[in-house]
Scaffold this motif. Structure first.
Motif, PDB file in Angstrom:
ATOM      1  N   ARG A  88       0.263  -7.663  -4.184  1.00 24.94           N
ATOM      2  CA  ARG A  88      -0.589  -8.392  -3.232  1.00 24.94           C
ATOM      3  C   ARG A  88      -0.972  -9.710  -3.874  1.00 24.94           C
TER       4      ARG A  88
ATOM      5  N   ALA B  52       0.849  -1.195   0.000  1.00 26.65           N
ATOM      6  CA  ALA B  52       0.000   0.000   0.000  1.00 26.65           C
ATOM      7  C   ALA B  52       0.881   1.240   0.000  1.00 26.65           C
TER       8      ALA B  52
ATOM      9  N   MET C 107      -0.840   2.261  -7.122  1.00 24.79           N
ATOM     10  CA  MET C 107      -1.875   2.867  -6.295  1.00 24.79           C
ATOM     11  C   MET C 107      -1.559   4.347  -6.138  1.00 24.79           C
TER      12      MET C 107
ATOM     13  N   VAL D 198      -8.889   5.836   3.874  1.00 17.38           N
ATOM     14  CA  VAL D 198      -8.746   5.281   5.220  1.00 17.38           C
ATOM     15  C   VAL D 198      -8.537   6.426   6.198  1.00 17.38           C
TER      16      VAL D 198
ATOM     17  N   ASP E 207      -5.105   8.181   4.704  1.00 21.26           N
ATOM     18  CA  ASP E 207      -4.339   7.367   3.760  1.00 21.26           C
ATOM     19  C   ASP E 207      -5.320   6.940   2.687  1.00 21.26           C
ATOM     20  N   THR E 208      -5.097   7.352   1.462  1.00 15.73           N
ATOM     21  CA  THR E 208      -6.051   6.936   0.437  1.00 15.73           C
ATOM     22  C   THR E 208      -5.353   6.185  -0.671  1.00 15.73           C
ATOM     23  N   GLY E 209      -6.115   5.363  -1.366  1.00 14.45           N
ATOM     24  CA  GLY E 209      -5.546   4.610  -2.475  1.00 14.45           C
ATOM     25  C   GLY E 209      -6.539   4.488  -3.608  1.00 14.45           C
TER      26      GLY E 209
ATOM     27  N   ASN F  85     -10.129   3.954  -2.002  1.00 16.65           N
ATOM     28  CA  ASN F  85     -10.333   3.671  -0.590  1.00 16.65           C
ATOM     29  C   ASN F  85      -9.770   4.820   0.241  1.00 16.65           C
TER      30      ASN F  85
ATOM     31  N   TRP G 169      -9.466  -0.781   7.477  1.00 16.82           N
ATOM     32  CA  TRP G 169      -8.242  -1.140   6.749  1.00 16.82           C
ATOM     33  C   TRP G 169      -7.016  -1.186   7.644  1.00 16.82           C
TER      34      TRP G 169
HETATM   35  N1  SER Z   1      -4.096   1.755   2.357  1.00 18.27           N
HETATM   36  C1  SER Z   1      -5.390   1.710   1.729  1.00 18.27           C
HETATM   37  C2  SER Z   1      -5.491   0.593   0.714  1.00 18.27           C
HETATM   38  O1  SER Z   1      -4.513   0.027   0.394  1.00 18.27           O
HETATM   39  C3  SER Z   1      -5.653   3.025   1.067  1.00 18.27           C
HETATM   40  O2  SER Z   1      -4.535   3.465   0.393  1.00 18.27           O
HETATM   41  O3  SER Z   1      -6.559   0.302   0.277  1.00 18.27           O
END
Ligand code: SER
Length: 884
Positions: free
Chosen positions: A67, A39, A86, A196, A223-225, A194, A154
């Motif tokens: 992942r 992430a 990401m 967080v 924290d966004t992704g 996402n 998360w």
């Molecule tokens: N850490 C969160 C994710 O991996 C948002 O970046 O979904």
């Protein structure tokens, strides 16, 4: 919108809103609890936990993530991948939910132009605040859904920061799945972003995925992704992640190899996508320094490669597949990710070698499997034993799924429960060993966190000074904080300032002394980082009692440190030389810098020849003799990379980096300590070169006093050798050669004489035979021959006595053992072999013997019974000859 524009739109949006742009960290993380970067927030973990102060309150990045938790979904869904980019924005104690949601909404709807009523939101089940925020932004209640821990909470999956999250999902329309929102169908309402809300710190989880919340975070934040693949699929209006401009060229490469188009549905579609998608992960992992291995991240890579090859075979692609598909990944994505092009040669070498070796595994496994299937059928069982499947997987690396498939084709099943049980047992055995250690390490880690949150950072003075006034700010004993320690105890301590270098970048930690008063002294036995940026000194209290707050003189062991500096500079020179001589792929993969000794691991696909080793050693020494200046300077990371500094895999660098230049041929990011001038390295000497894994080589070398000591030992050895030969060292080789030739001549002459002697002896013995019935017999004890010669003698005597019938039995006492040899003429063989004739005698000397035909030998532990044995052998021989 092309993916390049998707990336730049994202970064421009957030940098223009005060976010500092940070480069992706490598896929190999600088975090012992994490196998692979998973992430964007990984590299910021210390900021959330409060271990380090963030140099900026907001950041944005595009992070490479790997992942494999969804590996089985690849190709089966439209959205899963084992590697992805990401895009993220982060706040460290700065903005929180309100701004995070507003930013995301603005960028999606205005920046990327997504239709508002296709966006659905999920929030954590009790997060009323998040729902209120989305409502204020204008999302109707009907498109906001609440989900639980599994979906909307998360964490990295390992201890670290965590928190509730809110996801933005895009409705791809009825063609993609059922009505009802993301709570109902993740394919149709695909999660793209996402958000967080980082609030808590989690501990280690149990098997079911439950984990304890340890408390609030030092710094709450965001924290966004946003998944690039998924957004690209929507903006490019293509069905899945394999058909965006990120992967389409690779899918084409697979289609070219298969000679047909991928179908829109079915198992074949899955295989096309698995090969395409895995090719990308494979290329990025190798580019970041992962090489195939039996465990750890190397195993993740190996598994991806094997799956890709297997699915290619299912598509009927028989020739090599990985080189071509990874090449397409490189050419498509290298402009954005230059590590792909700089490591292209390595990627090609690694995938080629691994695919070949997997081919051999498949061939060997198939043979064993065929035999096992035949046995199972013979035993009229319907299931192949779990043991067989396990052995195939464990010993031969033959995947279970292949075993299952082959068994299925033969009308059999596989005892998969037994397989799972065996696997479990093996894992438990492996774990039991590591468990106790891990518990203590985790306890220590917690203590370091506690201390590092309260203590000021240690000022490192060791680049310029080897001694300094220092105060003890923290003391640890047995992993917990204490305020004092007695004489004799082993402790760890934190200092306000320290000249001791903490182990990093391969260079081992400094040692030395800390003198607090005339009667209070400590020996510093090691220096390490307990946490990033948090220096811990291991120490033994030599004299007196120690308390927190005491001050004194810290002094580094200067001679040892000088040896470390020589080896570290030599390592940089060696790295530059190896890359020049072998090619740019031969980058450092690991190193150990010790006083006057170093170990250096690098990527290369073949053993180095003696000539290459000599060239490397000479080139390093050449640079040393040129006495290049060694200069350390600081720059921001982007500047440093633009200046061509080599960053090492798996090393973490801050925003401001230290760069070490040696002359004009070596420039590396490095925090280590170095000599001031190249010549201080002293003589460099390569000791060995070996393989430490596929495509991974290791050299060991000496510098400075290490080389001198080694030369001294060699000189002494040569001196002693020459003294033994009675000549001067310079003549040793010549003299030795001559003597070896003379020795060989003498040995040949001796052998010739022995043979002649044996012949004479045989003749003499043949003259002493006595007649028995119609035959002749000789039984005799012999001396001064070898066991081999005894047998030769027996058969030579017999030659004199042919034609038969005749029997020769000889005995010898040799090194406290009794040896017997018997030779009989072939006309006696129908009564049994020679071994049978001396079986009783062999028993009498306490042993046995063998030999099939007319010549036998036997041995025993009782030479004192030789005479008795010979009497018995005589009787048996007379009986044999008489019976004719
Ligand atoms: N850490 C969160 C994710 O991996 C948002 O970046 O979904």
């Amino acid at each position: 919108m092309r993916s390049t524009q998707i990336r730049s739109t994202f970064l421009d949006f957030f940098t223009s809103r005060g976010h500092h742009q940070v480069a992706s960290s490598p896929l190999v993380p600088d975090d012992p609890t994490l196998l692979l970067a998973n992430a964007g927030m990984n590299q910021f973990k210390p900021y959330f936990l409060g271990e380090t102060n963030p140099p900026f309150p907001r950041a944005t990045s595009i992070q490479k993530c790997a992942r494999t938790s969804d590996i089985d979904n690849v190709g089966r869904t439209n959205r899963h991948a084992t590697f992805f980019e990401m895009m993220g924005n982060f706040s460290f104690g700065d903005y929180f939910k309100e701004e995070a949601c507003a930013f995301a909404w603005e960028l999606l709807t205005e920046g990327y132009g997504l239709e508002k009523d296709k966006l659905w939101i999920t929030v954590f089940e009790n997060d009323d605040e998040a729902e209120r925020i989305w409502r204020r932004i204008g999302v109707p209640a009907s498109r906001i859904q609440r989900l639980g821990m599994e979906d909307n909470y998360w964490s990295m999956g390992v201890p670290g920061p965590c928190g509730p999250c809110s996801e933005i999902n895009y409705d791809r329309g009825p063609a993609f799945g059922k009505d009802g929102g993301p709570a109902v169908d993740g394919e149709r309402y695909v999660e793209i972003w996402n958000l967080v809300f980082m609030q808590f710190q989690r501990g280690k989880g149990d098997k079911k995925g439950n984990f304890p919340i340890l408390g609030p975070l030092a710094r709450t934040g965001v924290d966004t992704g946003l998944g690039l693949d998924r957004l690209a699929a929507i903006l490019q209006d293509v069905p899945n992640v394999c058909t965006t401009d990120l992967l389409l060229p690779t899918l084409h490469a697979v289609q070219d190899l298969a000679g047909r188009e991928a179908p829109a549905e079915g198992e074949e579609k899955v295989s096309f996508q698995v090969v395409t998608e895995h090719a990308r992960s494979i290329a990025y992992l190798i580019a970041d320094g992962v090489l195939p291995a039996k465990d750890g991240r190397g195993y993740v890579l190996r598994r991806l490669m094997r799956r890709a090859v297997r699915h290619a075979r299912l598509l009927g692609i028989e020739g090599p597949v990985l080189p071509a598909v990874t090449a397409s990944v490189i050419s498509n994505l290298q402009a954005v990710w230059p590590e792909l092009s700089s490591q292209a040669a390595l990627i090609e070498q690694v995938v080629t070698a691994e695919e070949e070796s997997f081919g051999r595994t498949l061939a060997q496994g198939t043979r064993l499997l065929d035999a096992a299937i035949a046995r199972t059928r013979e035993s009229r069982s319907a299931a192949l034993p779990g043991e067989t499947a396990f052995e195939l997987a464990d010993t031969y690396g033959f995947p279970l799924e292949l075993t299952v498939e082959a068994a299925h084709d033969a009308g059999l099943t596989v005892d998969e429960d037994r397989f799972a049980a065996l696997l479990d047992e093996q894992k438990k055995r492996a774990k039991a060993g590591g468990k106790a250690k891990t518990a203590e390490a985790l306890r220590k880690l917690d203590t370091y966190r506690e201390l590092s949150a309260t203590l000021p950072r240690t000022d490192f003075l060791g680049y310029e000074h080897l001694d300094a006034e220092a105060t003890i700010t923290g003391l640890l004993s047995g992993g917990t904080v204490v305020t004092s320690a007695d004489e004799g105890s082993e402790i760890e301590l934190v200092l306000d300032r320290s000249p001791f270098y903490a182990e990093a970048g391969g260079q081992i930690g400094d040692t030395g002394t800390l003198t607090l008063t005339d009667s209070t002294r400590l020996q510093i036995t090691d220096t390490r980082y307990g946490l990033e940026g948090f220096r811990v000194h291991s120490a033994r209290v030599l004299e007196g009692d120690v308390r927190t707050g005491m001050s004194g003189e810290a002094r580094v062991d200067a001679a040892r440190r000088a040896g470390l500096m020589r080896s570290h500079s030599a390592t940089h020179i060696l790295h530059a030389v190896v890359m020049t001589i072998l090619g740019a792929h031969a980058r450092q993969q690991g190193s150990l810098v010790e006083p006057d000794r170093l170990r250096f691991d690098f990527a290369h696909f073949a053993a180095l020849t003696p000539d290459q080793l000599t060239t490397i050693e000479q080139a390093v020494n050449g640079h040393v003799l040129d006495d290049p200046a060694v200069r350390a300077w600081y720059a921001d990371r982007v500047e440093a990379e633009a200046a061509g500094a080599i960053a090492l895999f798996g090393e973490k660098y801050g925003e401001t980096v230290r760069i070490v230049d040696i002359g004009n041929f070596s420039r590396e990011l490095c925090g280590g300590t170095h000599v001031a001038h190249g010549s201080q390295v002293g003589a460099f000497r390569l000791l060995s070169e070996s393989s430490i894994g596929s495509n991974l080589r290791r050299v060991e070398a000496l510098t400075g006093h290490g080389t001198l000591r080694h030369q001294d030992t060699e000189r002494r050895l040569l001196g002693e050798l020459a003294a033994q030969l009675g000549i001067r060292p310079a003549q040793a080789l010549d003299t030795l050669r001559k003597r070896l030739t003379a020795l060989a001549d003498a040995q040949a002459e001796l052998a010739r004489l022995r043979t002649a002697d044996l012949r004479t002896q045989a003749q003499a013995l043949a003259g002493t035979v006595r007649p028995v019935g119609s035959g002749r017999l000789l039984v005799q004890k012999i001396a001064d021959v070898s066991p081999d010669e005894l047998r030769q003698l027996a058969s030579q005597v017999l030659n004199h006595l042919s034609p038969g019938p005749a029997v020769v039995i000889l005995a010898l006492e040799h090194e406290s053992k009794a040896l017997l040899a018997a030779a009989i003429t072939t006309d006696l063989l129908d009564h049994g072999p020679a071994a049978q004739l001396i079986a009783r005698a062999a028993g009498t000397v306490g042993g046995g013997g063998g030999g099939k035909g007319a010549l036998a030998s036997a041995g025993g532990r009782h030479p004192q019974h030789i005479d008795q044995a010979l009497t018995e052998a005589t009787e048996d021989a007379i009986h044999l000859l008489g019976s004719r």
